[in-house]
Design a protein around this motif. Structure first.
Motif, PDB file in Angstrom:
ATOM      1  N   GLN A  53       0.844  -1.186   0.000  1.00 38.90           N
ATOM      2  CA  GLN A  53       0.000   0.000   0.000  1.00 38.90           C
ATOM      3  C   GLN A  53       0.884   1.244   0.000  1.00 38.90           C
ATOM      4  O   GLN A  53       1.825   1.355   0.785  1.00 38.90           O
ATOM      5  CB  GLN A  53      -0.903   0.006   1.223  1.00 38.90           C
ATOM      6  CG  GLN A  53      -1.863  -1.149   1.252  1.00 38.90           C
ATOM      7  CD  GLN A  53      -2.655  -1.189   2.544  1.00 38.90           C
ATOM      8  OE1 GLN A  53      -2.414  -0.396   3.441  1.00 38.90           O
ATOM      9  NE2 GLN A  53      -3.587  -2.119   2.630  1.00 38.90           N
ATOM     10  N   PRO A  54       0.570   2.195  -0.890  1.00 40.42           N
ATOM     11  CA  PRO A  54       1.405   3.402  -0.946  1.00 40.42           C
ATOM     12  C   PRO A  54       1.162   4.295   0.266  1.00 40.42           C
ATOM     13  O   PRO A  54       0.072   4.326   0.825  1.00 40.42           O
ATOM     14  CB  PRO A  54       0.943   4.092  -2.228  1.00 40.42           C
ATOM     15  CG  PRO A  54      -0.449   3.600  -2.432  1.00 40.42           C
ATOM     16  CD  PRO A  54      -0.485   2.199  -1.883  1.00 40.42           C
ATOM     17  N   VAL A  55       2.182   5.010   0.627  1.00 40.47           N
ATOM     18  CA  VAL A  55       2.109   5.941   1.742  1.00 40.47           C
ATOM     19  C   VAL A  55       1.700   7.299   1.195  1.00 40.47           C
ATOM     20  O   VAL A  55       2.308   7.804   0.248  1.00 40.47           O
ATOM     21  CB  VAL A  55       3.476   6.038   2.462  1.00 40.47           C
ATOM     22  CG1 VAL A  55       3.421   7.047   3.575  1.00 40.47           C
ATOM     23  CG2 VAL A  55       3.884   4.675   2.980  1.00 40.47           C
ATOM     24  N   LYS A  56       0.647   7.870   1.762  1.00 34.87           N
ATOM     25  CA  LYS A  56       0.161   9.162   1.299  1.00 34.87           C
ATOM     26  C   LYS A  56       0.905  10.276   2.038  1.00 34.87           C
ATOM     27  O   LYS A  56       1.013  10.271   3.258  1.00 34.87           O
ATOM     28  CB  LYS A  56      -1.338   9.288   1.541  1.00 34.87           C
ATOM     29  CG  LYS A  56      -2.136   8.315   0.704  1.00 34.87           C
ATOM     30  CD  LYS A  56      -3.616   8.500   0.930  1.00 34.87           C
ATOM     31  CE  LYS A  56      -4.400   7.509   0.095  1.00 34.87           C
ATOM     32  NZ  LYS A  56      -5.842   7.653   0.309  1.00 34.87           N
ATOM     33  N   ALA A  57       1.385  11.236   1.268  1.00 41.17           N
ATOM     34  CA  ALA A  57       2.104  12.359   1.854  1.00 41.17           C
ATOM     35  C   ALA A  57       1.108  13.439   2.260  1.00 41.17           C
ATOM     36  O   ALA A  57       0.125  13.684   1.562  1.00 41.17           O
ATOM     37  CB  ALA A  57       3.109  12.925   0.866  1.00 41.17           C
ATOM     38  N   ARG A  58       1.357  14.085   3.359  1.00 39.31           N
ATOM     39  CA  ARG A  58       0.513  15.178   3.830  1.00 39.31           C
ATOM     40  C   ARG A  58       1.234  16.483   3.622  1.00 39.31           C
ATOM     41  O   ARG A  58       2.439  16.584   3.828  1.00 39.31           O
ATOM     42  CB  ARG A  58       0.248  15.037   5.325  1.00 39.31           C
ATOM     43  CG  ARG A  58      -0.859  14.141   5.672  1.00 39.31           C
ATOM     44  CD  ARG A  58      -1.207  14.180   7.143  1.00 39.31           C
ATOM     45  NE  ARG A  58      -0.230  14.908   7.953  1.00 39.31           N
ATOM     46  CZ  ARG A  58      -0.423  15.286   9.180  1.00 39.31           C
ATOM     47  NH1 ARG A  58      -1.547  15.025   9.765  1.00 39.31           N
ATOM     48  NH2 ARG A  58       0.497  15.927   9.867  1.00 39.31           N
TER      49      ARG A  58
END
Length: 160
Positions: free
Chosen positions: A74-79
């Protein structure tokens, strides 16, 4: 049979001075069935290493199974972090310092307040006569410009 060479290899092995080839010789020697009684205590150490080398620990699909369980694909979402969010702890600290300083000044002012002085009664100031020019004395009928103006308006100007 003389085992002097094996004893020398063991001494070098304990000092960590043996090469990989010499360690293979020691493992091959201790893999034999017939060993002298003086060297029997060391057999388990080298036999264990030989058994571990022959045993397959994990399969090729082990990594794929673990990654599927964990879900690492699962890709990590950047904030996005705004400047306001970055400086928010600094604003909070500044507010706390301002509150502490304000309370400290208020408390210090309460302790350092001077003794109240007795005030003069107001009646004494009112009855006291002041020296100087009185308005009633300076004003006179002769200098009244309003009265002169009204007299001039009442007289007709027929003569020119």
């Amino acid at each position: 049979m003389d085992y002097k060479y094996i004893e020398q290899l063991l001494e070098r092995y304990w000092r960590c001075e043996t090469t990989l080839e010499e360690e293979r010789i020691l493992r091959a020697f201790f893999a034999q069935k017939d060993l002298p009684a003086a060297l029997l205590p060391y057999k388990d150490l080298f036999a264990y290493a030989q058994l571990q080398a022959n045993e397959v620990a994990l399969g090729d699909d082990f990594d794929a199974k673990i990654l599927n369980i964990v879900g690492a694909d699962q890709p990590v979402k950047a904030r996005m972090i705004t400047t306001r969010q970055r400086l928010l702890p600094l604003f909070k600290a500044a507010a706390i310092v301002a509150i502490i300083l304000t309370l400290g000044n208020a408390i210090q002012g309460a302790f350092n307040e001077p003794e109240p002085t007795l005030q003069k009664p107001m009646a004494a100031e009112i009855t006291k006569q002041k020296d100087g020019v009185s308005v009633a004395k300076a004003d006179s009928v002769h200098n009244d410009s309003v009265a002169r103006r009204t007299v001039q308006l009442q007289e007709p100007n027929f003569i020119k």
